[in-house]
Each structure stands twice: as structure tokens, then as C-alpha cells.
Design a protein around this motif. Structure first.
Motif, PDB file in Angstrom:
ATOM      1  N   ARG A  12       0.451  -0.984   0.109  1.00 53.82           N
ATOM      2  CA  ARG A  12       0.059  -0.435  -0.198  1.00 53.82           C
ATOM      3  C   ARG A  12       0.909   1.316  -0.380  1.00 53.82           C
ATOM      4  O   ARG A  12       0.900   2.526   0.220  1.00 53.82           O
ATOM      5  N   ARG A  13       2.835   1.284  -0.828  1.00 50.20           N
ATOM      6  CA  ARG A  13       3.234   2.477  -0.069  1.00 50.20           C
ATOM      7  C   ARG A  13       3.671   3.377   0.751  1.00 50.20           C
ATOM      8  O   ARG A  13       2.603   4.222   0.701  1.00 50.20           O
ATOM      9  N   ILE A  14       2.868   2.935   1.983  1.00 44.69           N
ATOM     10  CA  ILE A  14       2.861   3.528   3.337  1.00 44.69           C
ATOM     11  C   ILE A  14       4.477   3.188   4.276  1.00 44.69           C
ATOM     12  O   ILE A  14       5.098   2.213   3.888  1.00 44.69           O
ATOM     13  N   SER A  15       4.850   4.353   4.539  1.00 44.56           N
ATOM     14  CA  SER A  15       6.025   4.143   5.161  1.00 44.56           C
ATOM     15  C   SER A  15       5.460   3.794   6.594  1.00 44.56           C
ATOM     16  O   SER A  15       5.112   3.777   7.750  1.00 44.56           O
ATOM     17  N   GLN A  16       7.090   3.242   6.618  1.00 42.38           N
ATOM     18  CA  GLN A  16       7.374   2.851   8.503  1.00 42.38           C
ATOM     19  C   GLN A  16       6.623   4.695   9.272  1.00 42.38           C
ATOM     20  O   GLN A  16       5.855   3.659  10.230  1.00 42.38           O
ATOM     21  N   ALA A  17       7.187   5.026   9.554  1.00 43.59           N
ATOM     22  CA  ALA A  17       6.539   6.340  10.426  1.00 43.59           C
ATOM     23  C   ALA A  17       5.085   6.660  10.111  1.00 43.59           C
ATOM     24  O   ALA A  17       4.882   7.177  11.058  1.00 43.59           O
ATOM     25  N   GLU A  18       4.079   6.910   9.327  1.00 42.48           N
ATOM     26  CA  GLU A  18       3.261   6.409   8.583  1.00 42.48           C
ATOM     27  C   GLU A  18       2.604   5.305   9.067  1.00 42.48           C
ATOM     28  O   GLU A  18       1.266   6.311  10.182  1.00 42.48           O
ATOM     29  N   LEU A  19       2.707   4.572   9.557  1.00 41.52           N
ATOM     30  CA  LEU A  19       1.662   3.754   9.993  1.00 41.52           C
ATOM     31  C   LEU A  19       1.793   3.831  11.628  1.00 41.52           C
ATOM     32  O   LEU A  19       1.291   3.599  11.992  1.00 41.52           O
ATOM     33  N   ALA A  20       3.030   4.101  11.674  1.00 46.94           N
ATOM     34  CA  ALA A  20       3.509   4.178  13.695  1.00 46.94           C
ATOM     35  C   ALA A  20       2.378   5.538  13.740  1.00 46.94           C
ATOM     36  O   ALA A  20       2.010   5.547  14.918  1.00 46.94           O
ATOM     37  N   GLU A  21       2.876   6.876  13.205  1.00 48.98           N
ATOM     38  CA  GLU A  21       1.671   8.061  13.510  1.00 48.98           C
ATOM     39  C   GLU A  21       0.461   7.598  13.148  1.00 48.98           C
ATOM     40  O   GLU A  21      -0.585   7.647  14.664  1.00 48.98           O
ATOM     41  N   ALA A  22      -0.247   6.486  12.743  1.00 43.46           N
ATOM     42  CA  ALA A  22      -1.581   5.720  12.937  1.00 43.46           C
ATOM     43  C   ALA A  22      -2.202   5.280  13.500  1.00 43.46           C
ATOM     44  O   ALA A  22      -3.240   5.494  14.140  1.00 43.46           O
ATOM     45  N   VAL A  23      -1.522   3.971  13.719  1.00 43.18           N
ATOM     46  CA  VAL A  23      -1.383   3.416  15.272  1.00 43.18           C
ATOM     47  C   VAL A  23      -0.705   3.490  17.015  1.00 43.18           C
ATOM     48  O   VAL A  23      -1.386   3.243  17.753  1.00 43.18           O
ATOM     49  N   ALA A  24      -0.539   5.791  16.600  1.00 45.88           N
ATOM     50  CA  ALA A  24      -0.417   5.852  17.501  1.00 45.88           C
ATOM     51  C   ALA A  24       1.408   4.960  18.649  1.00 45.88           C
ATOM     52  O   ALA A  24       1.138   4.463  19.669  1.00 45.88           O
ATOM     53  N   VAL A  25       2.553   4.678  17.861  1.00 47.56           N
ATOM     54  CA  VAL A  25       3.088   3.539  18.428  1.00 47.56           C
ATOM     55  C   VAL A  25       4.896   5.043  17.480  1.00 47.56           C
ATOM     56  O   VAL A  25       4.412   5.252  16.919  1.00 47.56           O
ATOM     57  N   THR A  26       6.046   5.000  18.338  1.00 49.02           N
ATOM     58  CA  THR A  26       6.789   4.754  17.995  1.00 49.02           C
ATOM     59  C   THR A  26       7.423   4.198  16.176  1.00 49.02           C
ATOM     60  O   THR A  26       7.696   2.722  16.228  1.00 49.02           O
ATOM     61  N   ARG A  27       8.800   4.829  15.244  1.00 49.15           N
ATOM     62  CA  ARG A  27       9.018   4.019  14.830  1.00 49.15           C
ATOM     63  C   ARG A  27       9.281   2.717  14.804  1.00 49.15           C
ATOM     64  O   ARG A  27       9.752   1.783  14.004  1.00 49.15           O
ATOM     65  N   GLN A  28      10.494   3.211  16.103  1.00 47.41           N
ATOM     66  CA  GLN A  28      10.849   1.919  16.729  1.00 47.41           C
ATOM     67  C   GLN A  28      10.075   0.282  16.796  1.00 47.41           C
ATOM     68  O   GLN A  28      10.793  -0.887  16.360  1.00 47.41           O
ATOM     69  N   THR A  29       8.731   0.764  17.156  1.00 47.06           N
ATOM     70  CA  THR A  29       8.570  -0.313  17.474  1.00 47.06           C
ATOM     71  C   THR A  29       7.751  -0.753  16.452  1.00 47.06           C
ATOM     72  O   THR A  29       7.726  -2.419  16.497  1.00 47.06           O
ATOM     73  N   ILE A  30       7.429   0.004  15.672  1.00 48.65           N
ATOM     74  CA  ILE A  30       6.915  -0.757  13.658  1.00 48.65           C
ATOM     75  C   ILE A  30       8.205  -1.683  13.319  1.00 48.65           C
ATOM     76  O   ILE A  30       7.942  -2.568  12.638  1.00 48.65           O
ATOM     77  N   ILE A  31       9.223  -0.983  13.300  1.00 53.63           N
ATOM     78  CA  ILE A  31      10.581  -1.893  12.958  1.00 53.63           C
ATOM     79  C   ILE A  31      11.299  -3.389  14.188  1.00 53.63           C
ATOM     80  O   ILE A  31      11.191  -4.351  13.330  1.00 53.63           O
ATOM     81  N   SER A  32      10.975  -3.295  14.887  1.00 54.35           N
ATOM     82  CA  SER A  32      10.793  -3.882  15.872  1.00 54.35           C
ATOM     83  C   SER A  32       9.827  -5.325  15.337  1.00 54.35           C
ATOM     84  O   SER A  32       9.959  -6.607  15.465  1.00 54.35           O
ATOM     85  N   LEU A  33       8.046  -4.988  15.227  1.00 58.31           N
ATOM     86  CA  LEU A  33       7.553  -5.727  14.983  1.00 58.31           C
ATOM     87  C   LEU A  33       7.551  -6.907  13.483  1.00 58.31           C
ATOM     88  O   LEU A  33       7.414  -7.568  13.671  1.00 58.31           O
TER      89      LEU A  33
END
Lengths: 67, 153
Positions: A12-33
């Protein structure tokens, strides 16, 4: 536990930062997931599934342990 | 009260409570410094080490309070910084890291204290009793907390 977050995000061409902001977590959490180093809570899994308009089972691939 | 200070469900209110805590800490620190200047400094009752500890503790509390006050005031005035700070504080991975680090530090401290007792008994009975009290308080608090949590959860 494996997950399809990275695949869905790229699809869906979404960046980690965009997803992180949408679900209210840090980008680092998305990376770890995405790397499988951290397992999301039920609440976060629900938020991510809602964001991608799909089900939790479709994103998080549960492996039943054989005892 | 302390739990409400760190409750981030209403982050704006939580920040305002933290500002009050910062003012309270600043008052404690200033009181400590004033006590040092007018009561402790000129007196020969306390040894140098104790006087230094008094001044160091009070200064540390003041510095911490000012830092907290500046940070909270900045976050209250800057919405984008506040949003970032809120996400960072609410982030479940960050919370897990903090909890596990506390768990590890607690276990390490407990076992280090228990091991040090064997040395301290031979060297200083007063120090050994102080460490024994720390170990006992840790065990009692752990027991009470686990009983409370097993009822609550």
C-alpha cells in the motif's frame, strides 16, 4: 510469531513513520514488529488490523505449539 | 496521586500535574539548600561527608525539578512536541522495555544485597543490618504487590 506488516505496508506504499503515527506508536516499534523482535499486544494488533482494513489473523500468523 | 501524574489518557492534564510535582520538588530542594545554609553549614555537629550529602541532595532535587519544569512547560506550549512525547510515553514497546529493565534491576539488586551480606557481617554489623533491612523491605513489598495484583488482575 510472524506477521505481514512489512508486506502490507509495501503493498500500500505506506512508510513505517506513517503507520507508526496512525497507530500511535514509535517508528522503532514498527521496525521491531516487522523484524519479529517484538510481539504486538492485542490492542496494537487490533489497531494495525483496523488500519489495514483486515483481520488480526490475516496480519499476524499464529503458530500453534505442539506439546 | 502519583499514578494520576503518569496516567497519559489525558496527556494535557497529566503534564499540568507534573508541573505541580515539579514545583513541589523545587520547594523541597530550596528548603534543603536553605537548611544547609542557615542550619548545617556553620554547625560542627555533622561531619563533612554528611554536610556534603545534604547540599548535594538538595542541589540534585533542585536541578531535577527545574529540568522537569522546563520540559513540561515546553511540552505544554508546543503541540507537535507534545504529540511526539505522548506517543513515546504511551508506546507499548517502550513500556515493556522499562518494565523489564526495572525487573532486571530489582532482581540484580536483591541478589547483590543478599551476596554482600556475607561480606558485611564480617566487616560492619551496622552496614549488614542496613542491607538486611533493604532485602527484607524488598521481599515484603514484593509479597504485598503480588498479593494486590493477584486480586486486581
Amino acid at each position: 510469531m510472524e506477521n505481514r506488516i512489512a508486506a502490507l505496508r509495501k503493498e500500500r506504499r505506506i512508510s513505517q513513520a506513517e503507520l507508526a503515527e496512525a497507530v500511535a506508536v514509535t517508528r522503532q516499534t514498527i521496525i521491531s514488529l516487522e523484524n519479529g523482535r517484538y510481539n504486538a499486544s492485542l490492542l496494537l494488533a487490533h489497531k494495525i488490523a483496523k488500519y489495514f482494513e483486515t483481520t488480526i489473523e490475516d496480519i499476524f500468523l499464529f503458530e500453534e505449539e505442539e506439546s | 496521586m502519583l499514578m494520576r501524574v503518569f496516567d497519559t489518557s489525558d496527556y494535557d492534564r497529566s503534564l499540568r500535574r507534573r508541573r505541580l510535582v515539579a514545583f513541589g520538588l523545587l520547594a523541597v530542594g530550596i528548603t534543603g539548600i536553605l537548611c544547609y545554609l542557615f542550619l548545617i553549614k556553620g554547625s560542627d555537629v555533622l561531619p563533612d561527608f554528611a554536610r556534603g550529602f545534604y547540599l548535594g541532595g538538595a542541589s540534585g532535587i533542585c536541578i531535577g525539578a527545574v529540568f522537569l519544569l522546563v520540559r513540561v512547560t515546553y511540552l505544554l506550549s508546543n503541540r507537535s512536541a507534545q504529540k511526539k512525547a505522548k506517543i513515546k510515553e504511551q508506546d507499548e514497546r517502550e513500556k515493556t522495555i522499562v518494565n523489564q529493565a526495572f525487573q532486571f534491576a530489582g532482581m540484580f539488586t536483591f541478589f547483590a544485597c543478599a551476596a554482600s551480606l556475607f561480606v558485611l557481617v564480617a566487616v560492619s554489623m551496622a552496614a549488614a543490618l542496613a542491607v538486611l533491612c533493604v532485602v527484607a523491605v524488598y521481599a515484603i513489598v514484593w509479597l504485598i504487590a503480588s498479593l494486590y495484583l493477584s486480586k486486581k488482575l
